[in-house]
Motif scaffolding. Sequence first.
Motif, short mmCIF file in Angstrom:
data_model
loop_
_atom_site.label_atom_id
_atom_site.label_comp_id
_atom_site.label_asym_id
_atom_site.label_seq_id
_atom_site.Cartn_x
_atom_site.Cartn_y
_atom_site.Cartn_z
N PHE A 251 0.63 -1.45 -0.59
CA PHE A 251 -0.46 0.31 0.03
C PHE A 251 0.58 1.41 -0.34
CE2 PHE A 251 -0.22 -0.87 4.75
CZ PHE A 251 0.24 0.66 4.91
N LEU A 252 2.05 0.74 0.11
CA LEU A 252 3.14 2.40 0.08
C LEU A 252 2.67 2.95 -1.15
CD1 LEU A 252 6.38 2.17 2.35
CD2 LEU A 252 4.49 3.81 2.78
N PHE A 256 1.43 7.08 -1.64
CA PHE A 256 2.08 7.73 -2.26
C PHE A 256 1.85 8.81 -3.51
CE2 PHE A 256 6.44 9.34 -5.73
CZ PHE A 256 6.36 10.04 -4.15
N ASN A 257 1.29 7.73 -4.45
CA ASN A 257 0.60 7.63 -5.77
C ASN A 257 -0.53 8.91 -5.33
OD1 ASN A 257 0.32 7.91 -8.64
ND2 ASN A 257 -1.78 7.01 -8.23
N ILE A 308 3.94 12.90 2.45
CA ILE A 308 4.79 13.00 1.22
C ILE A 308 5.91 12.74 2.08
CG2 ILE A 308 5.80 13.70 -1.01
CD1 ILE A 308 3.25 14.83 -1.71
N SER A 309 6.21 13.36 2.32
CA SER A 309 7.62 12.91 3.25
C SER A 309 7.71 11.85 3.83
CB SER A 309 8.61 14.38 3.83
OG SER A 309 8.70 14.36 4.45
N LYS A 310 5.86 12.17 5.25
CA LYS A 310 6.78 10.84 5.95
C LYS A 310 6.83 9.50 5.47
CE LYS A 310 6.25 9.51 10.34
NZ LYS A 310 7.87 9.25 11.66
N ILE A 311 5.77 9.05 3.70
CA ILE A 311 5.99 7.85 3.38
C ILE A 311 7.70 8.16 2.62
CG2 ILE A 311 5.19 7.32 0.60
CD1 ILE A 311 2.44 8.59 1.53
#
Length: 341
Positions: A251-252, A256-257, A308-311
């Motif tokens: 799921f990452l 992200f997408n 987004i940065s955390k992902i």
Amino acid sequence: MAETKNSTYESIMRDLRARKFAPVYYLMGEESYYIDKITEYIAGNVLKPEERDFNQTVMFGSDVSAAQIVDAARRYPMMAERQVVIVKEAQNLRNTDAIDSYLKNPSETTVLVMCHKNGSIDRRKKLASAVDKVGVLFESKKLRERELPGFIETYLRQNGASIDPKSQQIIADSVGADLNRLVGELDKLMIALPENDRRVTPKVVEEQIGVSKDFNSFELRDAIVNRNVFKANQIVKYFDENPKSGSLYSFLPMLFNYFQNLMIAFYCPQKGNQDALVKWLELSSSWAAKDYITGMRNYSGMKVMQIISKIREIDAKSKGLDNPNTPVGELMKELIFFIFH
């Protein structure tokens, strides 16, 4: 779909079905599905069954030289209008000078098929230019994630079945962009459908592919989009206890997408308009735009940038960077907590 400078898979197949054969097909790229489909059609349809023994030759690039390929292509067909020469693993050919020369005056009675998988030739090279002048130079590219639901819907429709958008996304998220595997799963679904009801639903997907209709990447994304904290944590707990059903690694990329597109959506001049968002984000349908309108309502632009940065951080940790021993399940929980707080 899969495109090249001059040709698409659809246009090539249309010409083949009309028996408009080029003297050479150079089929290359990272997606083997389209290369295989074109090659299989040529092998099964250019010649009649009784003509193939003497007029259809299959060679492998690691076993032959370019000169041997040209010798085979120069032969005259026996008791047939034409012959077919298929070269698999063409990427293993060491030197193509002889083929370059052959393509200056290719045999009108030969259909030469070069299959180059897991990469492409440089279009500036002599071979690419020579193929492009007299035949078909085709690059089979991997489908992007956002193109998978459309591929699934089209493939099923062409085979007499239908599917709802939710089921499309569940299959796309769980199976991924390997088209050979994806088509195999879709074929399995169609076999299971009764003759009087050719609809693929989440229940059918759960029964045949083994993806829970309630606990999957699609439902997790939906819970995050709608800020349903309880449901999101339920799904993450289920994934942690049932790693075969879903995991951080599945799921990452999907999250992200989504958040990357959500960031772009904030810059849409008409970000509250579904049709405008479809064009802005190049989405497959207006149905998909609803999640971005909801996302912009539930998350600020600044929060989306932080997510987004955390992902990216969690992705690095999942690969062992700056993370000696945190379990994947804890990383999933850490990400979900950050998204909601």
